[in-house]
Design a protein around this motif. Structure first.
Motif, PDB file in Angstrom:
ATOM      1  N   ASP A   1      22.303   1.227   9.920  1.00 26.84           N
ATOM      2  CA  ASP A   1      20.972   0.636   9.784  1.00 26.84           C
ATOM      3  C   ASP A   1      20.566   0.650   8.323  1.00 26.84           C
ATOM      4  OD1 ASP A   1      20.644   0.220  12.514  1.00 26.84           O
ATOM      5  OD2 ASP A   1      19.819   2.227  12.819  1.00 26.84           O
ATOM      6  N   LYS A   2      20.022  -0.460   7.852  1.00 27.50           N
ATOM      7  CA  LYS A   2      19.616  -0.522   6.451  1.00 27.50           C
ATOM      8  C   LYS A   2      18.512   0.475   6.143  1.00 27.50           C
ATOM      9  CE  LYS A   2      19.043  -3.809   2.721  1.00 27.50           C
ATOM     10  NZ  LYS A   2      19.062  -5.249   2.350  1.00 27.50           N
ATOM     11  N   ALA A   3      17.615   0.709   7.106  1.00 30.00           N
ATOM     12  CA  ALA A   3      16.532   1.673   6.884  1.00 30.00           C
ATOM     13  C   ALA A   3      17.086   3.072   6.664  1.00 30.00           C
ATOM     14  CB  ALA A   3      15.570   1.662   8.065  1.00 30.00           C
TER      15      ALA A   3
ATOM     16  N   ALA B   1       1.239  -0.554  11.534  1.00 28.22           N
ATOM     17  CA  ALA B   1       0.906   0.385  10.458  1.00 28.22           C
ATOM     18  C   ALA B   1       1.963   1.481  10.350  1.00 28.22           C
ATOM     19  CB  ALA B   1      -0.481   0.996  10.696  1.00 28.22           C
ATOM     20  N   LEU B   2       2.433   1.972  11.484  1.00 26.52           N
ATOM     21  CA  LEU B   2       3.490   2.982  11.464  1.00 26.52           C
ATOM     22  C   LEU B   2       4.789   2.411  10.911  1.00 26.52           C
ATOM     23  CD1 LEU B   2       3.203   5.017  14.798  1.00 26.52           C
ATOM     24  CD2 LEU B   2       2.724   5.780  12.464  1.00 26.52           C
ATOM     25  N   ILE B   3       5.110   1.170  11.303  1.00 24.29           N
ATOM     26  CA  ILE B   3       6.321   0.530  10.792  1.00 24.29           C
ATOM     27  C   ILE B   3       6.238   0.375   9.275  1.00 24.29           C
ATOM     28  CG2 ILE B   3       7.636  -1.639  10.776  1.00 24.29           C
ATOM     29  CD1 ILE B   3       6.953  -1.872  13.788  1.00 24.29           C
ATOM     30  N   ALA B   4       5.077  -0.045   8.782  1.00 25.08           N
ATOM     31  CA  ALA B   4       4.907  -0.210   7.337  1.00 25.08           C
ATOM     32  C   ALA B   4       5.046   1.120   6.603  1.00 25.08           C
ATOM     33  CB  ALA B   4       3.539  -0.829   7.049  1.00 25.08           C
TER      34      ALA B   4
ATOM     35  N   TRP C   1       6.742   3.993   7.727  1.00 21.10           N
ATOM     36  CA  TRP C   1       8.027   4.656   7.869  1.00 21.10           C
ATOM     37  C   TRP C   1       9.222   3.733   7.641  1.00 21.10           C
ATOM     38  CZ3 TRP C   1       8.698   9.801   8.306  1.00 21.10           C
ATOM     39  CH2 TRP C   1       7.598  10.565   8.676  1.00 21.10           C
ATOM     40  N   LEU C   2       9.062   2.461   7.932  1.00 18.93           N
ATOM     41  CA  LEU C   2      10.184   1.512   7.864  1.00 18.93           C
ATOM     42  C   LEU C   2       9.793   0.322   6.994  1.00 18.93           C
ATOM     43  CD1 LEU C   2      10.955   1.541  11.701  1.00 18.93           C
ATOM     44  CD2 LEU C   2      12.122   2.914   9.953  1.00 18.93           C
TER      45      LEU C   2
END
Length: 239
Positions: free
Chosen positions: A169-171, A227-230, A232-233
């Motif tokens: 995974d790139k993240a 918001a969580l995606i922004a 943490w990821l």
């Protein structure tokens, strides 16, 4: 994200959410930023924050359990915990054995990282974590696949020259490449694999699936999931 060899998980032993007072959430604890163990020995990361919020919205009492990746589905099926929140992509192969909630991320790009730019990704040796969708992709690409129990070991194979590149995974790879001081770099094209990440559940636990589906949808609707995606990821597509 990841795919397991599912043969040992085909036998369902009948454990159900209905019999449990506390919902146990199974995760790997070794795949930052999705999930990892922090300095206090606790599960942390994007999925810890997400899972706690989902349990709050679903009015569930939840506790976290860690499990090695290669047996995470069999241990769900056998009743050692009630749900998997572990960077698990929704795939047809898995869906034959377990059920999934709706996705809580969009498909995450997978990326190749190598120690040099001139790498043969189709004819060389590429490392990946055992039983992942990345490993399946490498096996189908024509490259020689070398598998490791953990993603860190797969990256280590590139560092020590055992593999020409790693696919993950790139993240997961992004901070590793960024902190490598130029020893590692992204090469080739990103690859979109899987149908996004969802919560893995036993097929018998329809009530629990409904609760998590409703909680995920509420987080999509009010913007808290994005918001969580922004946080943490960063860089991942939002809903």
């Amino acid at each position: 994200m990841k795919t397991l060899l599912l043969a040992t998980a085909a036998l369902t032993l009948g454990a159900t959410f209905a019999s449990a007072q506390t919902v146990r959430l199974g995760t790997e604890g070794a795949y930052p930023p999705y999930n990892f163990i922090n300095d206090n020995g606790e599960v942390d990361g994007f999925e810890r924050v997400l899972g706690d919020e989902l349990c709050k919205r679903a009015e569930l009492t939840c506790e976290w359990v860690t499990n090695d990746w290669d047996s995470i589905i069999p241990n769900l099926v056998s009743g050692n915990y009630d749900a998997i929140i572990a960077g698990m992509s929704i795939t047809e192969e898995r869906d034959e054995v377990i059920d999934f909630s709706q996705n809580y991320t969009q498909p995450d790009p997978s990326a190749y990282a190598a120690a040099m730019e001139d790498v043969d990704l189709e004819g060389g040796v590429v490392a990946a974590q055992t039983g992942t969708i990345q490993a399946s992709h490498v096996a189908e690409s024509g490259a020689a696949l070398i598998e490791f129990a953990t993603p860190d070991e797969a990256v280590g194979a590139v560092r020590n020259g055992e593999a020409d590149a790693v696919l993950a995974d790139k993240a997961f790879l992004d901070p590793i490449v960024g902190e490598s001081g130029g020893d590692l770099m992204f090469v080739g094209e990103d690859v979109l694999l899987g149908g996004g990440i969802g919560i893995g559940l036993r097929e018998s636990d329809g009530e629990l699936k409904e609760k998590f589906d409703a909680a995920i949808q509420s987080m999509k609707d009010d913007g808290t999931l994005n918001a969580l995606i922004a946080e943490w990821l960063p860089g991942m597509a939002q809903f």
